[in-house]
Design a protein around this motif. Structure first.
Motif, PDB file in Angstrom:
ATOM      1  N   PHE A 339      14.368 -10.879  -0.361  1.00  0.00           N
ATOM      2  CA  PHE A 339      12.744 -10.207  -0.517  1.00  0.00           C
ATOM      3  C   PHE A 339      12.857  -8.995   0.709  1.00  0.00           C
ATOM      4  N   SER A 340      13.219  -9.272   1.758  1.00  0.00           N
ATOM      5  CA  SER A 340      13.100  -8.349   2.805  1.00  0.00           C
ATOM      6  C   SER A 340      13.896  -7.030   2.650  1.00  0.00           C
ATOM      7  N   THR A 341      14.969  -7.213   2.342  1.00  0.00           N
ATOM      8  CA  THR A 341      15.994  -6.207   1.996  1.00  0.00           C
ATOM      9  C   THR A 341      15.745  -5.373   0.638  1.00  0.00           C
ATOM     10  N   THR A 342      14.780  -5.976  -0.316  1.00  0.00           N
ATOM     11  CA  THR A 342      14.719  -5.326  -1.567  1.00  0.00           C
ATOM     12  C   THR A 342      13.385  -4.306  -1.193  1.00  0.00           C
ATOM     13  N   ILE A 343      12.238  -5.196  -0.487  1.00  0.00           N
ATOM     14  CA  ILE A 343      11.227  -4.357   0.093  1.00  0.00           C
ATOM     15  C   ILE A 343      11.569  -3.088   1.011  1.00  0.00           C
ATOM     16  N   GLY A 344      12.354  -3.554   1.945  1.00  0.00           N
ATOM     17  CA  GLY A 344      12.847  -2.419   3.074  1.00  0.00           C
ATOM     18  C   GLY A 344      13.397  -1.325   2.227  1.00  0.00           C
ATOM     19  N   ARG A 345      14.222  -1.417   1.395  1.00  0.00           N
ATOM     20  CA  ARG A 345      14.993  -0.421   0.482  1.00  0.00           C
ATOM     21  C   ARG A 345      13.994   0.511  -0.173  1.00  0.00           C
ATOM     22  N   THR A 346      13.146  -0.198  -0.839  1.00  0.00           N
ATOM     23  CA  THR A 346      11.997   0.643  -1.437  1.00  0.00           C
ATOM     24  C   THR A 346      11.248   1.382  -0.698  1.00  0.00           C
ATOM     25  N   CYS A 347      10.917   0.833   0.392  1.00  0.00           N
ATOM     26  CA  CYS A 347       9.782   1.681   1.552  1.00  0.00           C
ATOM     27  C   CYS A 347      10.517   2.766   2.194  1.00  0.00           C
ATOM     28  N   ILE A 348      11.506   2.335   2.492  1.00  0.00           N
ATOM     29  CA  ILE A 348      12.497   3.844   3.046  1.00  0.00           C
ATOM     30  C   ILE A 348      12.392   5.035   2.189  1.00  0.00           C
ATOM     31  N   ILE A 349      12.707   4.573   0.791  1.00  0.00           N
ATOM     32  CA  ILE A 349      12.596   5.974   0.152  1.00  0.00           C
ATOM     33  C   ILE A 349      11.119   6.434  -0.054  1.00  0.00           C
ATOM     34  N   ASP A 350      10.070   5.656  -0.066  1.00  0.00           N
ATOM     35  CA  ASP A 350       8.929   5.983  -0.309  1.00  0.00           C
ATOM     36  C   ASP A 350       8.451   6.765   0.821  1.00  0.00           C
ATOM     37  N   LEU A 351       8.909   6.262   2.300  1.00  0.00           N
ATOM     38  CA  LEU A 351       8.626   7.207   3.384  1.00  0.00           C
ATOM     39  C   LEU A 351       9.497   8.314   3.296  1.00  0.00           C
ATOM     40  N   GLU A 352      10.662   8.418   3.046  1.00  0.00           N
ATOM     41  CA  GLU A 352      11.191   9.875   2.867  1.00  0.00           C
ATOM     42  C   GLU A 352      10.387  10.917   2.204  1.00  0.00           C
ATOM     43  N   LEU A 353      10.166  10.479   0.823  1.00  0.00           N
ATOM     44  CA  LEU A 353       9.252  11.267   0.136  1.00  0.00           C
ATOM     45  C   LEU A 353       7.746  11.501   0.594  1.00  0.00           C
ATOM     46  N   THR A 354       7.195  10.674   1.311  1.00  0.00           N
ATOM     47  CA  THR A 354       5.993  10.861   1.664  1.00  0.00           C
ATOM     48  C   THR A 354       5.790  11.762   2.834  1.00  0.00           C
TER      49      THR A 354
END
Length: 427
Positions: A339-354
């Motif tokens: 759970f933590s790695t899947t969430i983290g992988r999605t969040c870091i991409i979103d942070l890059e784009l934000t």
């Protein structure tokens, strides 16, 4: 886009587990097989940024179609490889152009509002992961047949051709975008906002014109534009985001690097059990991708806070695995780590784009893929050195790297929490 992403990884995961067996059957040594594998990783490392930036210039449609068709060519050549040389040649178009998922993510970031992006990216990753779970099973069945590897390669190439057809059929026209705006604007809160669709309508017209002009530009002008955009990324204030991505990627790769061997040495379990445990974790990762919507709403769409908490949980779970005294502690850590790695992988991409802005989403995702490729190159070396000291050495080193990433996030909290974009120098 979810269907092509599922079929993409389904086809690839049919073939990849069988490749080492095939190249050895062609008479290649372990060293030659390793060199070919490393060359593929190096091509991915350098090409992901260029291809991502190229998709910003010529448009998502043409770049995605080109990547899918050239990847199909690579897997078709793989299906005809009867010598080691042909095998190596078949990996070249795939190594350079197999960035279909990155461009699809860039396209999704163009289509959805910033608020909905983590939810949609999570579902996209879940669809891809399902393909990655099912593909090896089908590939293993085909491997039992005569010429099974060649059949798997041709099926994979056919899947990519089918994906090209699906992408071509997507409603790219400005009129279809306007219709979607009208339909989705009348839906409830679960749909994308009317403002986001209006922005998409305007953006599609502008980007369509730019892509149409850029497509017929001189290749040298396109190359110059790509290099200018990459320089803008290099001179921007995104180094800490990419550093966090690198550190967390290496930490997770160190966790998995000697997983089966370490479990056998520490607890005496067989490789079959390790395989079941990894499949179990992959299935939970799919579930985590589907749960990203409620989780982001719980965090009030604060990507930074969600990334910080998921990274802290990942660090804690890797430490729990490294210090586990029983196999049940390993199962517990693997359960929550999915759970933590899947969430983290999605969040870091979103942070890059934000932080970087959607204007260069293809470039940003390409650089992110290059950073992850660096991690894949560095992690085996670090794992080998750490394993000389203890079977728990690689995950223990991963804990240290994850702690550094968490400290960097805390040090840059103000920048992550601000909503203003960090503009690239060339903009």
């Amino acid at each position: 886009l979810f269907l092509p992403s599922f079929q993409d990884l389904f086809g690839v995961s049919m073939v990849v587990p069988l490749m080492n067996l095939h190249i050895k059957s062609l008479g290649a040594s372990h060293t030659v097989a390793g060199i070919i594998g490393s060359l593929y990783g190096i091509m991915q490392l350098f090409s992901s940024t260029f291809v991502g930036c190229w998709s910003d210039i010529v448009g998502r449609r043409y770049s995605l179609l080109a990547c899918i068709l050239l990847s199909a060519l690579g897997y078709f050549l793989l299906g005809t490889s009867t010598t080691v040389l042909l095998f190596a040649v078949s990996r070249v178009p795939v190594g350079i152009f197999k960035h279909t998922l990155s461009i699809s993510k860039a396209l999704l970031s163009d289509l959805v509002s910033e608020r909905d992006r983590p939810l949609v990216m999570g579902r996209f990753n879940a669809a891809s992961s399902v393909g990655f779970i099912l593909g090896p099973v089908v590939g293993g069945y085909l491997a039992e047949l005569e010429d099974g590897f060649y059949q798997a390669s041709f099926i994979c190439a056919s899947i990519f051709l089918l994906n090209a057809g699906l992408v071509w059929m997507l409603p790219w026209s400005e009129e279809n975008t306007g219709n979607r705006e009208h339909q989705q604007g009348n839906k409830g809160t679960d749909s994308f906002s009317a403002k986001a669709n209006h922005d998409l309508h305007l953006k599609s017209g502008t980007n369509g014109a730019v892509a149409s002009d850029s497509l017929f530009q001189s290749p040298w002008i396109q190359v110059a534009t790509v290099l200018k955009r990459i320089k803008g990324i290099a001179c921007s204030d995104l180094w800490d985001v990419f550093l966090v991505r690198l550190l967390m990627s290496v930490a997770i790769l160190l966790y998995y690097s000697n997983f089966s061997l370490a479990l056998e040495e520490r607890f005496g379990v067989k490789a079959l059990f390790s395989g079941y445990l990894l499949s179990y974790s992959s299935a939970l990762g799919v579930l985590a991708g589907c749960l990203l919507g409620p989780i982001t709403r719980l965090y009030q769409h604060n990507t930074y806070r969600l990334l910080l908490h998921s990274s802290t949980l990942t660090c804690t779970l890797i430490f729990l695995y490294a210090s586990a005294l029983s196999i049940w502690m390993v199962i517990l850590s693997s359960t929550f780590l999915a759970f933590s790695t899947t969430i983290g992988r999605t969040c870091i991409i979103d942070l890059e784009l934000t932080i970087g802005g959607n204007e260069a989403s293809g470039t940003l995702l390409g650089v992110g893929q290059s950073v992850t490729s660096v991690g894949r190159i560095v992690a085996p070396l670090l794992s080998g050195i750490a394993q000389e000291f203890s079977p728990c050495g690689p995950p223990s080193l991963g804990v240290g790297l994850a702690l550094v990433a968490i400290l960097i996030m805390n040090a840059n909290k103000q920048k992550y929490c601000s909503h203003g974009n960090v503009k690239l120098k060339n903009q």
